[in-house]
Design a protein around this motif. Structure first.
Motif, PDB file in Angstrom:
ATOM      1  N   VAL A 164       0.841  -1.209   0.000  1.00  0.00           N
ATOM      2  CA  VAL A 164       0.000   0.000   0.000  1.00  0.00           C
ATOM      3  C   VAL A 164       0.868   1.249   0.000  1.00  0.00           C
ATOM      4  O   VAL A 164       1.834   1.350   0.765  1.00  0.00           O
ATOM      5  N   LEU A 165       0.511   2.205  -0.843  1.00  0.00           N
ATOM      6  CA  LEU A 165       1.166   3.511  -0.842  1.00  0.00           C
ATOM      7  C   LEU A 165       0.238   4.509  -0.164  1.00  0.00           C
ATOM      8  O   LEU A 165      -0.927   4.658  -0.568  1.00  0.00           O
ATOM      9  N   VAL A 166       0.722   5.163   0.871  1.00  0.00           N
ATOM     10  CA  VAL A 166      -0.027   6.259   1.487  1.00  0.00           C
ATOM     11  C   VAL A 166       0.687   7.548   1.077  1.00  0.00           C
ATOM     12  O   VAL A 166       1.893   7.693   1.316  1.00  0.00           O
ATOM     13  N   ALA A 167      -0.046   8.450   0.427  1.00  0.00           N
ATOM     14  CA  ALA A 167       0.577   9.688  -0.081  1.00  0.00           C
ATOM     15  C   ALA A 167       0.085  10.865   0.734  1.00  0.00           C
ATOM     16  O   ALA A 167      -1.117  11.099   0.829  1.00  0.00           O
ATOM     17  N   GLY A 168       1.020  11.591   1.349  1.00  0.00           N
ATOM     18  CA  GLY A 168       0.634  12.791   2.102  1.00  0.00           C
ATOM     19  C   GLY A 168       1.118  12.720   3.531  1.00  0.00           C
ATOM     20  O   GLY A 168       0.927  11.696   4.203  1.00  0.00           O
ATOM     21  N   GLY A 169       1.740  13.809   3.991  1.00  0.00           N
ATOM     22  CA  GLY A 169       2.319  13.808   5.333  1.00  0.00           C
ATOM     23  C   GLY A 169       1.395  14.383   6.386  1.00  0.00           C
ATOM     24  O   GLY A 169       1.849  14.906   7.394  1.00  0.00           O
ATOM     25  N   THR A 170       0.094  14.285   6.176  1.00  0.00           N
ATOM     26  CA  THR A 170      -0.851  14.784   7.182  1.00  0.00           C
ATOM     27  C   THR A 170      -0.912  13.804   8.352  1.00  0.00           C
ATOM     28  O   THR A 170      -0.484  12.652   8.245  1.00  0.00           O
ATOM     29  N   GLN A 171      -1.491  14.269   9.463  1.00  0.00           N
ATOM     30  CA  GLN A 171      -1.646  13.380  10.620  1.00  0.00           C
ATOM     31  C   GLN A 171      -2.476  12.158  10.232  1.00  0.00           C
ATOM     32  O   GLN A 171      -2.161  11.032  10.599  1.00  0.00           O
ATOM     33  N   ARG A 172      -3.552  12.399   9.468  1.00  0.00           N
ATOM     34  CA  ARG A 172      -4.383  11.261   9.055  1.00  0.00           C
ATOM     35  C   ARG A 172      -3.564  10.291   8.208  1.00  0.00           C
ATOM     36  O   ARG A 172      -3.708   9.080   8.339  1.00  0.00           O
ATOM     37  N   GLY A 173      -2.695  10.821   7.325  1.00  0.00           N
ATOM     38  CA  GLY A 173      -1.873   9.959   6.484  1.00  0.00           C
ATOM     39  C   GLY A 173      -0.971   9.072   7.323  1.00  0.00           C
ATOM     40  O   GLY A 173      -0.867   7.859   7.091  1.00  0.00           O
ATOM     41  N   VAL A 174      -0.303   9.673   8.322  1.00  0.00           N
ATOM     42  CA  VAL A 174       0.611   8.896   9.164  1.00  0.00           C
ATOM     43  C   VAL A 174      -0.171   7.884  10.006  1.00  0.00           C
ATOM     44  O   VAL A 174       0.218   6.717  10.124  1.00  0.00           O
ATOM     45  N   GLU A 175      -1.303   8.326  10.562  1.00  0.00           N
ATOM     46  CA  GLU A 175      -2.106   7.398  11.373  1.00  0.00           C
ATOM     47  C   GLU A 175      -2.620   6.236  10.529  1.00  0.00           C
ATOM     48  O   GLU A 175      -2.659   5.089  10.972  1.00  0.00           O
ATOM     49  N   LEU A 176      -3.010   6.540   9.285  1.00  0.00           N
ATOM     50  CA  LEU A 176      -3.494   5.484   8.394  1.00  0.00           C
ATOM     51  C   LEU A 176      -2.358   4.509   8.074  1.00  0.00           C
ATOM     52  O   LEU A 176      -2.548   3.286   8.087  1.00  0.00           O
ATOM     53  N   ALA A 177      -1.159   5.046   7.806  1.00  0.00           N
ATOM     54  CA  ALA A 177      -0.010   4.189   7.499  1.00  0.00           C
ATOM     55  C   ALA A 177       0.273   3.256   8.683  1.00  0.00           C
ATOM     56  O   ALA A 177       0.517   2.052   8.495  1.00  0.00           O
ATOM     57  N   LEU A 178       0.214   3.790   9.891  1.00  0.00           N
ATOM     58  CA  LEU A 178       0.473   2.958  11.078  1.00  0.00           C
ATOM     59  C   LEU A 178      -0.626   1.912  11.259  1.00  0.00           C
ATOM     60  O   LEU A 178      -0.343   0.756  11.609  1.00  0.00           O
ATOM     61  N   ALA A 179      -1.871   2.322  11.028  1.00  0.00           N
ATOM     62  CA  ALA A 179      -2.985   1.368  11.172  1.00  0.00           C
ATOM     63  C   ALA A 179      -2.844   0.233  10.157  1.00  0.00           C
ATOM     64  O   ALA A 179      -3.095  -0.939  10.468  1.00  0.00           O
ATOM     65  N   LEU A 180      -2.402   0.573   8.941  1.00  0.00           N
ATOM     66  CA  LEU A 180      -2.219  -0.463   7.914  1.00  0.00           C
ATOM     67  C   LEU A 180      -1.074  -1.396   8.279  1.00  0.00           C
ATOM     68  O   LEU A 180      -1.172  -2.622   8.109  1.00  0.00           O
ATOM     69  N   ALA A 181       0.010  -0.817   8.818  1.00  0.00           N
ATOM     70  CA  ALA A 181       1.141  -1.657   9.219  1.00  0.00           C
ATOM     71  C   ALA A 181       0.719  -2.612  10.330  1.00  0.00           C
ATOM     72  O   ALA A 181       1.181  -3.756  10.379  1.00  0.00           O
ATOM     73  N   SER A 182      -0.178  -2.144  11.201  1.00  0.00           N
ATOM     74  CA  SER A 182      -0.590  -2.997  12.319  1.00  0.00           C
ATOM     75  C   SER A 182      -1.437  -4.181  11.853  1.00  0.00           C
ATOM     76  O   SER A 182      -1.598  -5.147  12.594  1.00  0.00           O
ATOM     77  N   VAL A 183      -1.985  -4.101  10.641  1.00  0.00           N
ATOM     78  CA  VAL A 183      -2.709  -5.279  10.101  1.00  0.00           C
ATOM     79  C   VAL A 183      -1.849  -5.985   9.047  1.00  0.00           C
ATOM     80  O   VAL A 183      -2.364  -6.662   8.155  1.00  0.00           O
ATOM     81  N   ARG A 184      -0.533  -5.759   9.134  1.00  0.00           N
ATOM     82  CA  ARG A 184       0.473  -6.437   8.326  1.00  0.00           C
ATOM     83  C   ARG A 184       0.373  -6.113   6.834  1.00  0.00           C
ATOM     84  O   ARG A 184       0.651  -6.956   5.970  1.00  0.00           O
ATOM     85  N   ALA A 185      -0.018  -4.866   6.527  1.00  0.00           N
ATOM     86  CA  ALA A 185       0.147  -4.410   5.145  1.00  0.00           C
ATOM     87  C   ALA A 185       1.600  -3.958   4.993  1.00  0.00           C
ATOM     88  O   ALA A 185       2.245  -3.581   5.971  1.00  0.00           O
ATOM     89  N   ASP A 186       2.107  -4.005   3.755  1.00  0.00           N
ATOM     90  CA  ASP A 186       3.473  -3.565   3.459  1.00  0.00           C
ATOM     91  C   ASP A 186       3.351  -2.103   2.996  1.00  0.00           C
ATOM     92  O   ASP A 186       2.915  -1.834   1.881  1.00  0.00           O
TER      93      ASP A 186
END
Ligand SMILES: Cc1cc2nc3c(=O)[nH]c(=O)nc-3n(C[C@H](O)[C@H](O)[C@H](O)COP(=O)(O)OP(=O)(O)OC[C@H]3O[C@@H](n4cnc5c(N)ncnc54)[C@H](O)[C@@H]3O)c2cc1C
Length: 351
Positions: A164-186
């Motif tokens: 998964v590519l998350v584009a954007g350095g907003t708080q929501r972007g970072v939180e989404l990236a962390l949430a995805l990592a926690s469900v074992r997305a790359d």
């Protein structure tokens, strides 16, 4: 026919839906986003709130989870990804006109068809308006909407194990990236600068996570035959390009709020909010409002006050539309079951 239509499934709409169930009303809830939770889910799901009654502190997403679970104790008809565009008085009813909101959802036209519904009352919990994601100004990239490009990911678990590519350095972007990592997305997170304007605690969590952060990258293009297969990233400093294999691309450039629909609801407005009386009734027949989308002298836009408004609105509209129902519902602690429709008040006679 549902008795009540609630417009907006932010925290106030969710609590109002629960309360309408408690008053035994058949209720439909319209929400333009494909997920519930309004401003909390959109802007600050991982932040702590310190002023919600009953909680010394509570995370935004936890509060929404609890509000939704409470509402779902009753058989409420949630219409997510569906925008209410117009309200029309029709005798003893109100016609609620609606249409699919998100392009991702509208591809499934049968799930959210355009249409109108007749209800006995409407409660506006529209907050500061519909949230519309900042789109990427590229028709080529936009053509992948619903085919891997998603502005409205409702459940990170659906991308478990995916690239998964998350584009954007907003708080929501970072939180989404962390949430995805926690469900074992790359997960690859890109930002066009090297500094993220996020709280230091979130910086630490990002550093400690498996999310690969690539600074000085912009999303230049998406490629793929049926779905997204590659993202083309560009360095804004020298325009150097690289390709990254991805299954999904999630732009997070922020949302803008649009309260333009309110002008089609035939209610008197104070800025972007409906003017209400002490019963939370608007100027339109059979239309009430509560939460950030309601205005009266002394209004304070915080949840503790908003939840009380939802309770006042639902009890008053119940008294107006349910034959024999009193405004005061009685104490919940005096009931055997939460969902009984209250009987008409008993007339006490002298013996
Ligand atoms: C960064 C931030 C931090 C905050 N922190 C706190 C805090 O610590 N404590 C506190 O009490 N408050 C806080 N607030 C304020 C709090 O979030 C709001 O008061 C609360 O969200 C209002 O809830 P609501 O349900 O009225 O509206 P909203 O949360 O705005 O929800 C309204 C919903 O209605 C939907 N909608 C609008 N129009 C339509 C339409 N035409 N059709 C269908 N759906 C529609 C929207 O998509 C949205 O989901 C904060 C707000 C922000 C932005």
């Amino acid at each position: 026919m549902p008795e009540l239509a609630i417009v907006g499934a932010g925290p106030v709409g969710l609590y109002a839906a629960y309360y309408a169930g408690f008053r035994a009303m058949r209720t439909v809830v319209f929400e333009s986003l494909p997920f519930v939770g309004g401003q909390i889910a959109t802007f600050y799901p991982e932040s702590l709130l310190y002023d919600v009654p009953g909680f010394a502190e509570v995370r935004g997403d936890e509060l929404i989870r609890r509000l939704e679970a409470q509402a779902r104790r009753f058989p409420i008809d949630f219409r997510l990804g569906t925008r209410v565009t117009r309200l029309e008085p029709a005798g003893d009813a109100v016609q609620v006109h609606f249409e699919p909101e998100t392009k991702e959802r509208s591809e499934n036209a049968s799930a959210n068809p355009r249409g109108a519904l007749s209800v006995a009352a409407v409660l506006l919990t529209t907050g500061i308006g519909r949230f519309v994601p900042q789109p990427i100004p590229s028709p080529e990239i936009e053509s992948f909407r619903g085919r891997g490009l998603d502005y409205h990911l409702a459940d990170p678990a659906t991308l478990s194990g995916k690239r998964v590519l998350v584009a954007g350095g907003t708080q929501r972007g970072v939180e989404l990236a962390l949430a995805l990592a926690s469900v074992r997305a790359d997960v690859v997170l890109i930002h066009r600068r090297d500094r993220l304007a996020i709280p230091s605690e979130l910086q630490d969590r990002l550093r400690a996570s498996p999310v690969r952060f690539l600074p000085f990258r912009e999303l230049a293009a998406l490629e793929g035959t049926l779905r997204v297969e590659r993202a083309i990233l560009e360095d804004p400093r020298d325009r150097a390009r690289e390709a990254v294999a991805v299954d999904a691309a999630l732009p997070c450039f922020g949302f803008s709020a649009h309260a333009d629909d309110l002008s089609s609801f035939a209610v008197r407005l104070d800025g972007d909010a409906a003017v209400v009386d002490p019963t939370m009734a608007t100027s339109a027949p059979r239309v009430w409002a509560a939460g950030d989308g309601a205005s009266y002298p002394g209004k304070v836009r915080i949840l503790a006050a908003d939840f009380g408004e939802a309770c006042t609105a639902v009890n008053n509209l119940a008294g107006a539309i349910v034959p024999g129902a009193p405004v005061f519902p009685g104490y919940s602690s005096h009931r055997q079951g939460a969902a009984q429709r209250p009987r008409p008040a008993r007339v006490l006679r002298n013996p």
